[in-house]
Design a protein around this motif. Structure first.
Motif, PDB file in Angstrom:
ATOM      1  N   CYS A  13      -3.422  56.987  27.935  1.00 31.13           N
ATOM      2  CA  CYS A  13      -3.986  57.719  29.068  1.00 31.13           C
ATOM      3  C   CYS A  13      -3.551  57.003  30.334  1.00 31.13           C
ATOM      4  O   CYS A  13      -2.854  56.023  30.274  1.00 31.13           O
ATOM      5  N   CYS A  14      -3.918  57.455  31.425  1.00 35.03           N
ATOM      6  CA  CYS A  14      -4.022  56.678  32.672  1.00 35.03           C
ATOM      7  C   CYS A  14      -2.740  56.300  33.401  1.00 35.03           C
ATOM      8  O   CYS A  14      -2.741  56.232  34.619  1.00 35.03           O
ATOM      9  N   GLN A  28       2.666  55.715  37.512  1.00 34.06           N
ATOM     10  CA  GLN A  28       1.721  56.502  38.311  1.00 34.06           C
ATOM     11  C   GLN A  28       0.354  56.455  37.619  1.00 34.06           C
ATOM     12  O   GLN A  28       0.246  56.719  36.424  1.00 34.06           O
ATOM     13  N   ILE A  29      -0.651  56.136  38.383  1.00 28.72           N
ATOM     14  CA  ILE A  29      -2.024  56.065  37.860  1.00 28.72           C
ATOM     15  C   ILE A  29      -2.649  57.447  37.962  1.00 28.72           C
ATOM     16  O   ILE A  29      -2.633  58.059  39.026  1.00 28.72           O
ATOM     17  N   THR A  57       1.704  50.079  45.381  1.00 33.16           N
ATOM     18  CA  THR A  57       2.019  48.644  45.478  1.00 33.16           C
ATOM     19  C   THR A  57       3.474  48.443  45.890  1.00 33.16           C
ATOM     20  O   THR A  57       3.900  47.317  46.160  1.00 33.16           O
ATOM     21  N   VAL A  58       4.236  49.537  45.933  1.00 28.43           N
ATOM     22  CA  VAL A  58       5.680  49.432  46.199  1.00 28.43           C
ATOM     23  C   VAL A  58       5.914  49.155  47.684  1.00 28.43           C
ATOM     24  O   VAL A  58       5.283  49.761  48.543  1.00 28.43           O
ATOM     25  N   PHE A  81       2.641  50.094  40.964  1.00 30.09           N
ATOM     26  CA  PHE A  81       1.821  51.287  40.720  1.00 30.09           C
ATOM     27  C   PHE A  81       1.831  52.215  41.934  1.00 30.09           C
ATOM     28  O   PHE A  81       1.810  51.741  43.076  1.00 30.09           O
ATOM     29  N   ILE A  82       1.847  53.512  41.658  1.00 32.13           N
ATOM     30  CA  ILE A  82       1.521  54.483  42.697  1.00 32.13           C
ATOM     31  C   ILE A  82       0.357  55.306  42.152  1.00 32.13           C
ATOM     32  O   ILE A  82       0.207  55.433  40.936  1.00 32.13           O
TER      33      ILE A  82
END
Ligand code: SF4
Length: 358
Positions: A13-14, A28-29, A57-58, A81-82
């Motif tokens: 998931c996630c 991607q979250i 975070t990029v 992460f985005i």
């Protein structure tokens, strides 16, 4: 590298794999990973009417003083992460509603917010919610353009906190650490934004002892001349940040960090010399205390979690509690697998940001 050892099989998931950034996987979250609990993404509440909203975070910059070791030259990060825009807006708006509305959403973070591919829809979603009165973005400005500014204005952006650290082109470029950084173009664009849009611009330089004290004076002159801060009604258009050394940040060789007392002594002297307000109270910027979000866990608590993916730093793993209230960074165990369930002990809980030992 396109995946983190131990997590090659994907995630239940996630997290959705989106490619790589200088050898690091970008995920991607998505729903249902909670967006409160991690320092690097989501929503951070420090008990005021300002919510820090962290979309990515990029970062394409590579500042030599970066306290979070972002950008192409990062060595401490395992993943980037985005955050999926609607999921981020949902969490931010829910937090703003809990605080009674009239909140400022400050898009900031351990990356460059303007590099999020859907930053406009995030701003629009926040602003249209009815619970968020102001949206501001903290940026080093590498991507700023007149065209983007018009789109940001249309989306509802109210203020840009522009973190330029020098007016001298060469020095600014060497501080930001990438060849393409052009501070003259950025300041020209910022002046145009002040003239032609409803967006305010406030300068937020980092002062680095021995590097840019004189440059900060020039930035104050720029802010005075251009009328930075007027649209916000703030008493200052320059909020100077102190260079600080952090465990996972970059350090400039030979530079010793100032203590707070030295920093404020320097600020007071600069205020007198420049005849410009630099030290302001949070209330003067419209900031006030508000109830904090519920804190479900405390240091020492044992919490049952499910592993959802690799962590932000090497040696970290991402997990969420069974109730899906909070995301938790697990440190100290590199052999965890996706979907693994285990109990962890919380070792940090400040501001609802959780770190746990496996
Ligand atoms: S200081 Fe900001 S802009 Fe510079 S590398 Fe770090 S996150 Fe990026």
């Amino acid at each position: 590298m396109d995946s983190v050892p131990g997590f090659e099989g994907g995630f239940p998931c996630c997290l959705e794999f989106r490619g790589s950034f200088y050898g690091r996987p970008v995920y991607q979250i998505v729903d249902p990973l909670p967006l409160v609990g991690h320092i690097a993404f989501g929503v951070i509440d420090r008990g005021t009417n300002v919510l820090q909203v962290r979309p990515t975070t990029v970062c394409q910059h590579s500042c030599i003083f970066c306290s979070v070791d972002a950008g192409p030259r990062s060595i401490t990060r395992a993943s980037e992460f985005i955050v999926e825009p609607r999921w981020l807006v949902r969490w931010a708006v829910e937090a703003a509603r809990f605080k009674g509305g009239g909140v400022e959403a400050l898009l900031d973070g351990v990356g460059e917010p303007l590099s999020h591919p859907q930053i406009l829809s995030i701003i629009r979603g926040l602003k249209d919610s009815g619970y968020i009165a102001r949206v501001a973005v903290e940026t080093h400005g590498g991507f700023l353009s007149r065209r983007l500014a018009l789109e940001l204005e249309k989306a509802g952006l109210d203020r840009i906190n522009l973190s330029v650290d020098a007016v001298d082109k060469g020095l600014a470029r060497s501080l930001v650490g990438v060849e393409w950084y052009d501070v003259e173009r950025i300041l020209d664009t910022a002046a145009w934004i002040l003239e032609n849009t409803s967006i305010d611009v406030v300068l937020t330089p980092v002062v680095i002892p021995g590097f840019n004290e004189l440059e900060v004076k020039a930035l104050i002159e720029w802010a005075r001349r251009r009328g930075a801060r007027r649209k916000s009604g703030w008493p200052t258009g320059v909020l100077i940040q102190k260079y600080e050394v952090h465990k996972y940040g970059r350090k400039i060789r030979g530079v010793r960090e100032w203590g707070w007392s030295r920093f404020y002594t320097w600020l007071r002297r600069l205020e007198r010399e420049a005849k410009y307000r630099l030290i302001v109270e949070p209330e003067e910027l419209g900031f006030e205390k508000r109830p904090s979000l519920e804190k479900p866990y405390r240091v020492g608590d044992k919490v049952k979690v499910i592993v959802v993916g690799p962590g932000w730093h090497w040696g970290e793993t991402l997990a969420m509690d069974f109730k899906q209230y909070r995301v938790i960074a697990i440190v100290g165990d590199k052999d965890l697998k996706p979907s693994q369930k285990l109990s962890v002990v919380i070792v940090r809980d400040t501001d609802n940001i959780y770190v746990a030992n496996a």
